[in-house]
Structures are given as structure tokens and as C-alpha cells.
Design a protein around this motif. Sequence first.
Motif, PDB file in Angstrom:
ATOM      1  N   MET A   1       0.838  -1.171   0.000  1.00 36.83           N
ATOM      2  CA  MET A   1       0.000   0.000   0.000  1.00 36.83           C
ATOM      3  C   MET A   1       0.892   1.245   0.000  1.00 36.83           C
ATOM      4  SD  MET A   1      -3.322   0.360   2.193  1.00 36.83           S
ATOM      5  CE  MET A   1      -3.455   1.696   3.282  1.00 36.83           C
ATOM      6  N   THR A   2       0.576   2.175  -0.860  1.00 38.20           N
ATOM      7  CA  THR A   2       1.393   3.382  -0.953  1.00 38.20           C
ATOM      8  C   THR A   2       0.949   4.394   0.091  1.00 38.20           C
ATOM      9  OG1 THR A   2      -0.093   4.348  -2.570  1.00 38.20           O
ATOM     10  CG2 THR A   2       1.741   3.064  -3.414  1.00 38.20           C
ATOM     11  N   ARG A   3       1.887   5.198   0.465  1.00 41.74           N
ATOM     12  CA  ARG A   3       1.555   6.214   1.453  1.00 41.74           C
ATOM     13  C   ARG A   3       1.486   7.584   0.788  1.00 41.74           C
ATOM     14  NH1 ARG A   3       6.649   8.414   3.728  1.00 41.74           N
ATOM     15  NH2 ARG A   3       8.288   7.501   2.459  1.00 41.74           N
ATOM     16  N   ILE A   4       0.794   8.504   1.466  1.00 44.79           N
ATOM     17  CA  ILE A   4       0.643   9.868   0.939  1.00 44.79           C
ATOM     18  C   ILE A   4       1.793  10.708   1.470  1.00 44.79           C
ATOM     19  CG2 ILE A   4      -0.814  11.900   0.933  1.00 44.79           C
ATOM     20  CD1 ILE A   4      -3.191  10.002   1.287  1.00 44.79           C
ATOM     21  N   LYS A   5       2.478  11.316   0.552  1.00 42.93           N
ATOM     22  CA  LYS A   5       3.593  12.169   0.941  1.00 42.93           C
ATOM     23  C   LYS A   5       3.188  13.620   0.680  1.00 42.93           C
ATOM     24  CE  LYS A   5       7.584  10.570  -0.520  1.00 42.93           C
ATOM     25  NZ  LYS A   5       8.585  10.027  -1.451  1.00 42.93           N
ATOM     26  N   ARG A   6       3.540  14.499   1.611  1.00 38.31           N
ATOM     27  CA  ARG A   6       3.101  15.881   1.480  1.00 38.31           C
ATOM     28  C   ARG A   6       4.256  16.844   1.215  1.00 38.31           C
ATOM     29  NH1 ARG A   6       4.098  18.662   5.964  1.00 38.31           N
ATOM     30  NH2 ARG A   6       2.639  20.302   5.412  1.00 38.31           N
ATOM     31  N   GLY A   7       5.334  16.358   0.652  1.00 34.66           N
ATOM     32  CA  GLY A   7       6.479  17.213   0.381  1.00 34.66           C
ATOM     33  C   GLY A   7       6.171  18.311  -0.614  1.00 34.66           C
ATOM     34  N   VAL A   8       5.316  18.030  -1.565  1.00 39.72           N
ATOM     35  CA  VAL A   8       4.969  19.030  -2.579  1.00 39.72           C
ATOM     36  C   VAL A   8       4.223  20.192  -1.930  1.00 39.72           C
ATOM     37  CG1 VAL A   8       3.658  19.424  -4.691  1.00 39.72           C
ATOM     38  CG2 VAL A   8       4.908  17.307  -4.389  1.00 39.72           C
ATOM     39  N   ASN A   9       3.302  19.884  -1.040  1.00 40.02           N
ATOM     40  CA  ASN A   9       2.532  20.933  -0.378  1.00 40.02           C
ATOM     41  C   ASN A   9       3.426  21.807   0.494  1.00 40.02           C
ATOM     42  OD1 ASN A   9       0.254  19.832  -1.517  1.00 40.02           O
ATOM     43  ND2 ASN A   9      -0.239  18.585   0.266  1.00 40.02           N
ATOM     44  N   ALA A  10       4.336  21.178   1.226  1.00 42.03           N
ATOM     45  CA  ALA A  10       5.243  21.930   2.092  1.00 42.03           C
ATOM     46  C   ALA A  10       6.124  22.847   1.251  1.00 42.03           C
ATOM     47  CB  ALA A  10       6.091  20.984   2.922  1.00 42.03           C
ATOM     48  N   LYS A  11       6.600  22.314   0.132  1.00 44.30           N
ATOM     49  CA  LYS A  11       7.464  23.112  -0.745  1.00 44.30           C
ATOM     50  C   LYS A  11       6.721  24.341  -1.261  1.00 44.30           C
ATOM     51  CE  LYS A  11      11.286  23.493  -3.191  1.00 44.30           C
ATOM     52  NZ  LYS A  11      12.562  23.780  -2.578  1.00 44.30           N
ATOM     53  N   GLU A  12       5.445  24.165  -1.637  1.00 43.93           N
ATOM     54  CA  GLU A  12       4.644  25.294  -2.127  1.00 43.93           C
ATOM     55  C   GLU A  12       4.449  26.335  -1.030  1.00 43.93           C
ATOM     56  OE1 GLU A  12       3.474  26.067  -5.199  1.00 43.93           O
ATOM     57  OE2 GLU A  12       4.707  24.377  -5.857  1.00 43.93           O
ATOM     58  N   LYS A  13       4.178  25.873   0.185  1.00 45.98           N
ATOM     59  CA  LYS A  13       3.987  26.780   1.307  1.00 45.98           C
ATOM     60  C   LYS A  13       5.263  27.571   1.575  1.00 45.98           C
ATOM     61  CE  LYS A  13       2.911  26.618   6.243  1.00 45.98           C
ATOM     62  NZ  LYS A  13       2.707  25.733   7.380  1.00 45.98           N
ATOM     63  N   HIS A  14       6.400  26.890   1.544  1.00 44.97           N
ATOM     64  CA  HIS A  14       7.686  27.549   1.772  1.00 44.97           C
ATOM     65  C   HIS A  14       7.964  28.565   0.671  1.00 44.97           C
ATOM     66  CE1 HIS A  14       9.645  24.479   4.714  1.00 44.97           C
ATOM     67  NE2 HIS A  14       8.351  24.565   4.902  1.00 44.97           N
ATOM     68  N   LYS A  15       7.705  28.179  -0.564  1.00 42.69           N
ATOM     69  CA  LYS A  15       7.957  29.080  -1.687  1.00 42.69           C
ATOM     70  C   LYS A  15       7.105  30.345  -1.579  1.00 42.69           C
ATOM     71  CE  LYS A  15       7.836  27.335  -5.799  1.00 42.69           C
ATOM     72  NZ  LYS A  15       7.653  26.454  -6.977  1.00 42.69           N
ATOM     73  N   LYS A  16       5.854  30.162  -1.133  1.00 45.93           N
ATOM     74  CA  LYS A  16       4.946  31.309  -1.002  1.00 45.93           C
ATOM     75  C   LYS A  16       5.468  32.298   0.038  1.00 45.93           C
ATOM     76  CE  LYS A  16       0.850  31.091   1.069  1.00 45.93           C
ATOM     77  NZ  LYS A  16      -0.534  30.745   1.368  1.00 45.93           N
ATOM     78  N   ILE A  17       5.902  31.798   1.175  1.00 46.35           N
ATOM     79  CA  ILE A  17       6.421  32.668   2.234  1.00 46.35           C
ATOM     80  C   ILE A  17       7.733  33.325   1.804  1.00 46.35           C
ATOM     81  CG2 ILE A  17       7.350  32.703   4.590  1.00 46.35           C
ATOM     82  CD1 ILE A  17       4.348  32.452   4.554  1.00 46.35           C
ATOM     83  N   LEU A  18       8.629  32.533   1.202  1.00 50.10           N
ATOM     84  CA  LEU A  18       9.919  33.087   0.799  1.00 50.10           C
ATOM     85  C   LEU A  18       9.774  34.100  -0.332  1.00 50.10           C
ATOM     86  CD1 LEU A  18      12.131  29.897   1.076  1.00 50.10           C
ATOM     87  CD2 LEU A  18      12.084  31.878   2.605  1.00 50.10           C
ATOM     88  N   LYS A  19       8.754  33.943  -1.150  1.00 49.08           N
ATOM     89  CA  LYS A  19       8.501  34.941  -2.188  1.00 49.08           C
ATOM     90  C   LYS A  19       8.075  36.265  -1.560  1.00 49.08           C
ATOM     91  CE  LYS A  19       5.788  35.833  -6.311  1.00 49.08           C
ATOM     92  NZ  LYS A  19       4.681  35.391  -7.152  1.00 49.08           N
ATOM     93  N   LEU A  20       7.244  36.188  -0.508  1.00 49.05           N
ATOM     94  CA  LEU A  20       6.837  37.408   0.192  1.00 49.05           C
ATOM     95  C   LEU A  20       8.006  38.052   0.938  1.00 49.05           C
ATOM     96  CD1 LEU A  20       3.389  36.312   1.675  1.00 49.05           C
ATOM     97  CD2 LEU A  20       3.790  37.993  -0.112  1.00 49.05           C
ATOM     98  N   ALA A  21       8.994  37.229   1.329  1.00 44.20           N
ATOM     99  CA  ALA A  21      10.141  37.731   2.084  1.00 44.20           C
ATOM    100  C   ALA A  21      11.256  38.237   1.185  1.00 44.20           C
ATOM    101  CB  ALA A  21      10.670  36.640   3.002  1.00 44.20           C
ATOM    102  N   LYS A  22      11.043  38.231  -0.112  1.00 44.63           N
ATOM    103  CA  LYS A  22      12.071  38.670  -1.040  1.00 44.63           C
ATOM    104  C   LYS A  22      12.411  40.140  -0.771  1.00 44.63           C
ATOM    105  CE  LYS A  22      13.097  38.790  -5.947  1.00 44.63           C
ATOM    106  NZ  LYS A  22      12.582  38.563  -7.286  1.00 44.63           N
TER     107      LYS A  22
END
Length: 122
Positions: A1-22
Motif C-alpha cells: 500500500m502506498t503512502r501519501i507524501k506531502r512534500g509538494v505541499n510543504a514546498k509550495e507553502k515555503h515558496k509562497k512565504i519566501l517569495k513574500l520575504a524577497k
Amino acid sequence: MTRIKRGVNAKEKHKKILKLAKGFRGRSKNCFRIAIQKVEKALQYSYRDRKNRKRNFRRIWIMRINAAVRSYGLNYSQFINNLKNTNKDINRKSLSEIAIYHPEVLISLIKETVSNKNNITI
């Protein structure tokens, strides 16, 4: 059974914050944990200062009108009171622009609004 990985979501969240912090200084622009704090504070400041900007502009307009009207023997409160008594509705932004760029129009406004013209030297 495969598991759900949320690395993509975390990366998007980080990118959004770091874009605002530019453009921030030091680690605030590239460390996620610090960037979150700085971005939240910056958003609080921007919300507050959108309100304060309106106050500051009104203060500037009033100072400009007062300075222009004082040279003709009135002060700001007398001038505004005379305008209201003669039912002339001109906002403070327009009055300050008139005072700076069209002083002859301001003189005519003062003449129209002043009831006792003996006190005024134009």
C-alpha cells in the motif's frame, strides 16, 4: 500500500512565504522559520499603515492650506468655517493643490468667503 507524501505541499507553502520575504535582509529572506515571522510582521505593518497613510495625507493638506491662507490674514479654521458658511464644498486635497499651483484661485475663494474684508490684506 502506498503512502501519501506531502512534500509538494510543504514546498509550495515555503515558496509562497519566501517569495513574500524577497528583499528582506539577512536570514529573513532565506530561512523559512525566520521568514514566517518577518512576513507576518510586515503584513501587520502594511495593514496598519494603509490606515495611517490617509491620516498623514490629510495632515499634510491641512498644513499646506494653513500656510497659504495665513499669508492673507486668516488661519485654517477660520477659512474652513467661512467655506462651510458659504456652502462651498471643496475637499482638502483640492484646496491644497489650489493653494500650491493656483494661488489666484485661492485669493478669489478667500474674497468670496470672507464677510468682513477690512481684516484681510490681499
